[in-house]
Scaffold this active site. Structure first.
Site, PDB file in Angstrom:
ATOM      1  CB  CYS A 174      -3.835   1.625   7.014  1.00 53.60           C
ATOM      2  SG  CYS A 174      -3.646   3.101   8.040  1.00 53.60           S
ATOM      3  NE  ARG A 175      -4.589   1.543   1.688  1.00 55.81           N
ATOM      4  CZ  ARG A 175      -4.330   2.239   0.608  1.00 55.81           C
ATOM      5  NH1 ARG A 175      -5.129   2.124  -0.436  1.00 55.81           N
ATOM      6  NH2 ARG A 175      -3.282   3.033   0.555  1.00 55.81           N
ATOM      7  CB  SER A 176       0.050  -3.574   2.678  1.00 63.63           C
ATOM      8  OG  SER A 176       0.954  -2.700   3.289  1.00 63.63           O
ATOM      9  CG  ASP A 233      -5.446   5.608   2.308  1.00 59.67           C
ATOM     10  OD1 ASP A 233      -5.497   5.203   3.486  1.00 59.67           O
ATOM     11  OD2 ASP A 233      -4.544   6.363   1.882  1.00 59.67           O
ATOM     12  CG  ASN A 245       4.162  -1.747   5.361  1.00 56.87           C
ATOM     13  OD1 ASN A 245       5.223  -2.078   5.887  1.00 56.87           O
ATOM     14  ND2 ASN A 245       3.198  -2.614   5.172  1.00 56.87           N
ATOM     15  CB  CYS A 260      -0.984  -0.026   1.164  1.00 58.86           C
ATOM     16  SG  CYS A 260      -0.220  -0.003   2.812  1.00 58.86           S
TER      17      CYS A 260
HETATM   18  P1  4NP Z   1      -1.873   2.803   4.035  1.00 65.43           P
HETATM   19  O1  4NP Z   1      -2.530   4.160   4.575  1.00 65.43           O
HETATM   20  O2  4NP Z   1      -1.279   3.127   2.691  1.00 65.43           O
HETATM   21  O3  4NP Z   1      -3.038   1.878   3.946  1.00 65.43           O
HETATM   22  O4  4NP Z   1      -0.833   2.375   5.051  1.00 65.43           O
HETATM   23  C1  4NP Z   1      -1.841   5.376   4.674  1.00 65.43           C
HETATM   24  C2  4NP Z   1      -0.900   5.545   5.655  1.00 65.43           C
HETATM   25  C3  4NP Z   1      -0.251   6.763   5.783  1.00 65.43           C
HETATM   26  C4  4NP Z   1      -0.555   7.789   4.910  1.00 65.43           C
HETATM   27  C5  4NP Z   1      -1.497   7.606   3.919  1.00 65.43           C
HETATM   28  C6  4NP Z   1      -2.130   6.394   3.798  1.00 65.43           C
HETATM   29  N1  4NP Z   1       0.089   9.052   5.055  1.00 65.43           N
HETATM   30  O5  4NP Z   1      -0.231   9.963   4.295  1.00 65.43           O
HETATM   31  O6  4NP Z   1       0.976   9.194   5.930  1.00 65.43           O
END
Ligand code: 4NP
Length: 172
Positions: A25-27, A135, A23, A20
């Site tokens: 939340c989703r992955s 997201d 790294n 993702c």
């Molecule tokens: P992820 O979510 O890609 O599912 O881990 C996010 C985590 C952090 C951010 C954006 C999305 N950020 O902008 O810091």
């Protein structure tokens, strides 16, 4: 969309990277759930699951606390995750590199030549849908619940497919 996983690059071993943006939340959620399903199927000796972000801002950090709280409430172990950034070499070494959304996939493809049967969207293995894992980072708890629903359904289907692809044919 339900596609069949490609054969292993090395017989008897299967390596899956889940990717993702951050790294956190989703992955990581997909990593914890798919790892649990793989273990339940008795495949943890042959199937390796890792996760990473296309960005490195959160490297070394644990999972987002909302993601970890939900996973823990649902009986998973979210405590061991530490964020890392994906490496270009993974495009050539992992059997599957599965992106959570279209932007993650485009970022992976920008790292170098990518086999479209191996570098693709995670939800290509979702038996009941297709497209992105949205997201949840800037939203509320419902977004994390939605991610878990998609991830559990897709991990179930992918694990079932892996039983056929990884184990030698003719053996249970
Ligand atoms: P992820 O979510 O890609 O599912 O881990 C996010 C985590 C952090 C951010 C954006 C999305 N950020 O902008 O810091």
């Amino acid at each position: 969309m339900s596609v069949v996983p490609p054969p292993p690059r090395t017989p008897g071993r299967y390596r899956i990277a889940l990717v993702c943006l951050g790294n956190i939340c989703r992955s990581p959620m997909a990593d914890v759930v798919l790892s649990a399903r793989v273990a339940d199927a008795g495949l943890d000796d042959v199937v390796e699951v890792v996760s990473a972000g296309t960005g490195g801002w959160h490297a070394g950090e644990p999972m987002d606390r909302r993601a970890a709280a939900l996973l823990t409430a649902e009986g998973y172990d979210a405590s061991r995750h530490r964020a890392q950034q994906v490496r270009a070499s993974w495009l050539d070494t992992y059997d599957l590199v599965l992106a959570m959304d279209d932007a993650n996939l485009a970022d992976l493809q920008a790292l170098g030549p990518a086999d479209p049967t191996r570098v693709r969207l995670f939800r290509d293995f979702d038996p009941e849908g297709t497209g992105e894992v949205p997201d949840p980072y800037y939203g509320g708890d419902a977004g994390f619940r939605d991610v878990l629903t998609l991830v559990e359904r897709t991990a179930d289907a992918l694990t079932g497919d892996l039983l056929h692809v990884v184990l030698p044919t003719g053996h249970p």
